[in-house]
Design a protein around this motif. Structure first.
Motif, PDB file in Angstrom:
ATOM      1  N   ALA A  63       3.029  -1.600  -5.893  1.00  0.00           N
ATOM      2  CA  ALA A  63       2.230  -0.935  -4.428  1.00  0.00           C
ATOM      3  C   ALA A  63       2.309  -1.788  -3.101  1.00  0.00           C
ATOM      4  N   GLN A  64       2.353  -3.743  -3.380  1.00  0.00           N
ATOM      5  CA  GLN A  64       2.020  -4.094  -2.081  1.00  0.00           C
ATOM      6  C   GLN A  64       2.715  -4.215  -1.656  1.00  0.00           C
ATOM      7  N   VAL A  65       2.733  -4.974  -0.522  1.00  0.00           N
ATOM      8  CA  VAL A  65       3.957  -5.449   1.185  1.00  0.00           C
ATOM      9  C   VAL A  65       3.419  -6.652   0.786  1.00  0.00           C
ATOM     10  N   VAL A  73      -5.608  -9.195   2.655  1.00  0.00           N
ATOM     11  CA  VAL A  73      -5.037  -7.491   2.679  1.00  0.00           C
ATOM     12  C   VAL A  73      -5.873  -6.979   1.617  1.00  0.00           C
ATOM     13  N   TYR A  74      -5.083  -7.822  -0.098  1.00  0.00           N
ATOM     14  CA  TYR A  74      -5.102  -7.069  -1.116  1.00  0.00           C
ATOM     15  C   TYR A  74      -6.099  -8.269  -1.805  1.00  0.00           C
ATOM     16  N   PHE A 115      -9.019   3.297  -5.475  1.00  0.00           N
ATOM     17  CA  PHE A 115      -7.874   3.947  -4.784  1.00  0.00           C
ATOM     18  C   PHE A 115      -7.580   2.879  -3.916  1.00  0.00           C
ATOM     19  N   ARG A 116      -6.680   2.311  -3.448  1.00  0.00           N
ATOM     20  CA  ARG A 116      -5.964   0.600  -1.961  1.00  0.00           C
ATOM     21  C   ARG A 116      -4.576   1.786  -2.250  1.00  0.00           C
ATOM     22  N   LEU A 117      -3.942   2.209  -1.171  1.00  0.00           N
ATOM     23  CA  LEU A 117      -2.887   1.691  -0.784  1.00  0.00           C
ATOM     24  C   LEU A 117      -2.326   1.471   0.592  1.00  0.00           C
ATOM     25  N   THR A 118      -1.166   1.461   1.022  1.00  0.00           N
ATOM     26  CA  THR A 118      -0.895   0.593   2.188  1.00  0.00           C
ATOM     27  C   THR A 118       0.191   0.879   2.633  1.00  0.00           C
TER      28      THR A 118
END
Length: 158
Positions: A63-65, A73-74, A115-118
Motif C-alpha cells: 500500500a506504500q509508494v 513518510v512511512y 491507519f495510513r493511506l497514500t
C-alpha cells in the motif's frame, strides 16, 4: 459486500481496468510483475452480493509508494491501506460504502494501530472521501511528476 480471495482471474480483471483521465494514472500495466504483486498475499478482492468484483484493497508495504521511503513518510506504527474501485463504479456515490467496508474488515486485525493511506495529491475526490472518514493530511512527497499525500486516521476502538 464481501471479501474474495485474490486469484488469477480476479487479478487479471483488475489489471484490465481502465480509468478515464485524470484517473488513468491508476491504470495498471498488465505484466508478470503486476500479476505477482496482486497474488503476493497482501491483496483481497471485494465483491457485491452477486459475486461481481467491485474493488480491491491491500495492507502493508504493498500500500506504500516506494519513493515515499526516500522522504521518510512511512514511520512504523501504522497499518498502511491501499484500495481501488472498479472504474465503472467510481464517481457514483458508492465510495463511502466501499471504504467503510474495507476499514471495518481491516480493523478486525488492526491491533488498535492507526491507519495510513497514500493518495495522489490531484485526486481530490478520494481525499474528500478519506477526510469524511476521519483521515487527516500528513505529508506530501513527489514521485517524478506526481505528488502524493499520506493521510492518517486514529483507530476508534477502546
Amino acid at each position: 459486500m464481501q471479501i474474495t480471495t485474490m486469484n488469477k482471474a480476479v487479478a487479471d480483471e483488475i489489471l484490465n481496468w481502465r480509468y478515464e483521465p485524470p484517473y488513468d494514472f491508476y491504470n495498471n500495466q498488465k505484466s508478470d510483475e503486476a500479476l505477482k504483486e496482486l497474488l503476493g498475499g497482501s491483496y483481497q478482492g471485494v465483491v457485491d452480493d452477486e459475486g461481481k468484483l467491485i474493488g480491491f484493497f491491500c495492507v502493508g508495504n504493498s500500500a506504500q509508494v516506494p519513493k515515499g521511503h526516500d522522504y521518510h513518510v512511512y514511520p512504523d506504527g501504522y497499518i498502511d491501506i491501499g484500495l481501488g474501485m472498479k472504474p465503472a463504479l467510481t464517481g457514483k456515490g458508492r465510495g463511502s460504502e466501499f471504504l467503510a467496508f474495507i476499514l471495518e474488515q481491516i480493523a478486525i486485525d488492526s491491533g488498535n494501530k492507526p491507519f495510513r493511506l497514500t493518495v495522489a495529491a490531484f485526486n481530490e475526490r478520494a481525499i474528500h472521501l478519506y477526510e469524511k472518514f476521519g483521515f487527516r493530511k500528513q505529508q506530501k512527497f513527489a514521485n517524478g511528476p506526481i505528488e502524493f499525500l499520506t493521510m492518517v486516521k486514529e483507530t476508534e476502538r477502546a
